[in-house]
Design an enzyme around this catalytic site. Sequence first.
Site, PDB file in Angstrom:
ATOM      1  N   GLU A 162       0.843  -1.205   0.000  1.00 50.91           N
ATOM      2  CA  GLU A 162       0.000   0.000   0.000  1.00 50.91           C
ATOM      3  C   GLU A 162       0.875   1.250   0.000  1.00 50.91           C
ATOM      4  OE1 GLU A 162      -2.827   0.008   3.226  1.00 50.91           O
ATOM      5  OE2 GLU A 162      -3.747   1.888   2.573  1.00 50.91           O
ATOM      6  N   ASN A 220     -12.375  -1.168  -0.730  1.00 52.27           N
ATOM      7  CA  ASN A 220     -11.647  -1.757   0.395  1.00 52.27           C
ATOM      8  C   ASN A 220     -12.305  -1.353   1.709  1.00 52.27           C
ATOM      9  OD1 ASN A 220      -9.055  -2.797   1.842  1.00 52.27           O
ATOM     10  ND2 ASN A 220      -9.272  -0.696   2.596  1.00 52.27           N
ATOM     11  N   GLU A 221     -12.523  -2.313   2.574  1.00 50.99           N
ATOM     12  CA  GLU A 221     -13.089  -2.041   3.900  1.00 50.99           C
ATOM     13  C   GLU A 221     -14.215  -1.008   3.801  1.00 50.99           C
ATOM     14  OE1 GLU A 221     -10.076  -1.531   6.974  1.00 50.99           O
ATOM     15  OE2 GLU A 221      -9.369  -3.565   6.630  1.00 50.99           O
ATOM     16  N   TYR A 281      -6.515  -9.308  11.346  1.00 53.34           N
ATOM     17  CA  TYR A 281      -5.150  -9.114  11.853  1.00 53.34           C
ATOM     18  C   TYR A 281      -4.965  -9.812  13.193  1.00 53.34           C
ATOM     19  CZ  TYR A 281      -4.227  -5.645   8.228  1.00 53.34           C
ATOM     20  OH  TYR A 281      -4.010  -5.029   7.015  1.00 53.34           O
ATOM     21  N   GLU A 285      -6.000  -9.196   3.556  1.00 51.93           N
ATOM     22  CA  GLU A 285      -5.172  -8.526   4.569  1.00 51.93           C
ATOM     23  C   GLU A 285      -5.116  -9.415   5.798  1.00 51.93           C
ATOM     24  OE1 GLU A 285      -5.855  -4.388   5.464  1.00 51.93           O
ATOM     25  OE2 GLU A 285      -6.366  -3.940   3.367  1.00 51.93           O
ATOM     26  N   GLN A 321       2.222  -6.064   5.403  1.00 54.87           N
ATOM     27  CA  GLN A 321       2.448  -5.706   4.027  1.00 54.87           C
ATOM     28  C   GLN A 321       3.887  -6.054   3.659  1.00 54.87           C
ATOM     29  OE1 GLN A 321       1.218  -1.682   3.141  1.00 54.87           O
ATOM     30  NE2 GLN A 321      -0.803  -1.927   4.080  1.00 54.87           N
TER      31      GLN A 321
HETATM   32  O1  AHR Z   1      -2.875  -2.644   6.252  1.00 59.53           O
HETATM   33  C1  AHR Z   1      -3.149  -1.450   6.881  1.00 59.53           C
HETATM   34  C2  AHR Z   1      -4.623  -1.051   6.803  1.00 59.53           C
HETATM   35  O2  AHR Z   1      -5.376  -1.983   7.515  1.00 59.53           O
HETATM   36  C3  AHR Z   1      -5.242  -1.052   5.446  1.00 59.53           C
HETATM   37  O3  AHR Z   1      -5.025   0.108   4.752  1.00 59.53           O
HETATM   38  C4  AHR Z   1      -6.692  -1.215   5.755  1.00 59.53           C
HETATM   39  O4  AHR Z   1      -7.402  -1.837   4.716  1.00 59.53           O
HETATM   40  C5  AHR Z   1      -6.703  -1.989   7.065  1.00 59.53           C
HETATM   41  O5  AHR Z   1      -7.530  -1.406   7.982  1.00 59.53           O
END
Ligand code: AHR
Length: 491
Positions: free
Chosen positions: A25, A172-173, A239, A295, A344
């Site tokens: 990103e 995205n999101e 995450y 992600e 990332q």
């Molecule tokens: O990876 C960092 C961020 O995490 C991304 O931009 C977003 O999609 C997520 O909240």
Amino acid sequence: MANIIINADLKKGKINKNIYGNFAEHLGRCIYGGFWVGKDSDIPNINGIRKDVVEALKELKIPVLRWPGGCFADEYHWKDGIGPAESRPKMINVHWGGVVENNHFGTHEFFELCELLETEPYICGNVGSGTVQEMREWVEYMTFDGESPMANLRAANGRKEPWKLTYFGVGNESWGCGGNMRPEYYADLYRRYAAYVRNFGDNKVYKVACGPAGEDYNWTEVLMREAGRFMDGLSLHHYTVPGTWAKKGSATSFEENEWFVTMKKALHMDEIITKHSTVMDKYDSDKRVALIVDEWGTWFDVEPGTNPGFLYQQNTVRDALVAGINFNIFNNHCDRVQMANIAQTINVLQAVILTEGSKMVLTPTYHAFKMYTVHQDAELLELDIRSPKYTLGDESLPQVTATASVDSEGKIHISLCNLSPNEFAEVECELRGTDKASVTGTVLTADKMNAHNTFEDPERVTIKDFDGAAIAEGKLKVKLPAMSIVTLEVK
Ligand code: AHR
């Protein structure tokens, strides 16, 4: 003792190599300083793209690379990133540190990077603040072969031939940074935007809808019900955060309780995938729509003294274990999970590479990726495991997780993770349906829970040959060191 049975003659489906994908990103130093230094830099580069990074990443055979975000994607207007670099407008990267984005890395540079890495591009389009027309034109710009306003613009910018673009994300999101939408509203918007993401010529676009965060099963329910038939994939973001969002915990300074909770939260991915997949089964029992985990990874507090908006964190053997645990889960769900992208690639969150000026270091997560390349596009094998427990206080986790596959040459690969930072694990594995009797392997481990690689000491956590496995009378016996990943090759 962990007991495993592998049925080498029971193939359960192909492990899509895209499970080993990455995400890059415009955030912190991922693109600028990480991938891109510009043509005039003293750092060796190919048209502005770092040579050392390309060489290192080629070893990982990254199959697919997601770009330009993330939250950034829903702020990004692609026309700002084409044409002569000096005339590209500057913008504010509001999500990530409020820094100036000069748009020097844009569509052409991304495709060149993908060509250098021999990786498939996966582009995320802007639904949050972009128009249907803008998204439609981007796809035309990238993929149309012939006379058209966008194809002519591309040619004027130096690229006559269209690119091949398969993977395209529609927002995205959208439940969060991408527009704070309700699933009902996004489902309708998805249907509208996706209708204009055209297949030009023989370029067939694989459309990915914005999926849920973590345990939001209602989002999946609504999306599948209202828009499932218009999509090829539904994304999932999850995450591994050991603490709270306000106090996530340090990447390098932690005790065993934080190690334990990190392992526990990484294992939770299995339940999340299983439950979303069950919801998807209601509407798609043939599993035509894939779950795209675009992600995932660890998310810790930023390194002290660094820009909080840059999400820069170190990476220890703990991160490598999180990667191994997730890879085992993704492989074992290969009927539904067709792609995953770690967040990332460089200098951000669970990075595989860290850079500082001209210096570059490969993280333990890089090495975990390398050890799992053998599973890319291999056939998953039936594996049953009974693991001893890794216990801390009054909580327990399985100490060992595993996955096995057979490749096109008939070689069997078994990857094992020992989650305990203190105890080795004895594994006895019955190999059914094969008479293969020779085993070799590699191991990634460390002497301390927070062992990591630095620019000064870049080889502290690296892959070593493994001599702790032997086969006798159809039984494979393995002694896994504490906090280790082992990949075995049986042939
Ligand atoms: O990876 C960092 C961020 O995490 C991304 O931009 C977003 O999609 C997520 O909240």
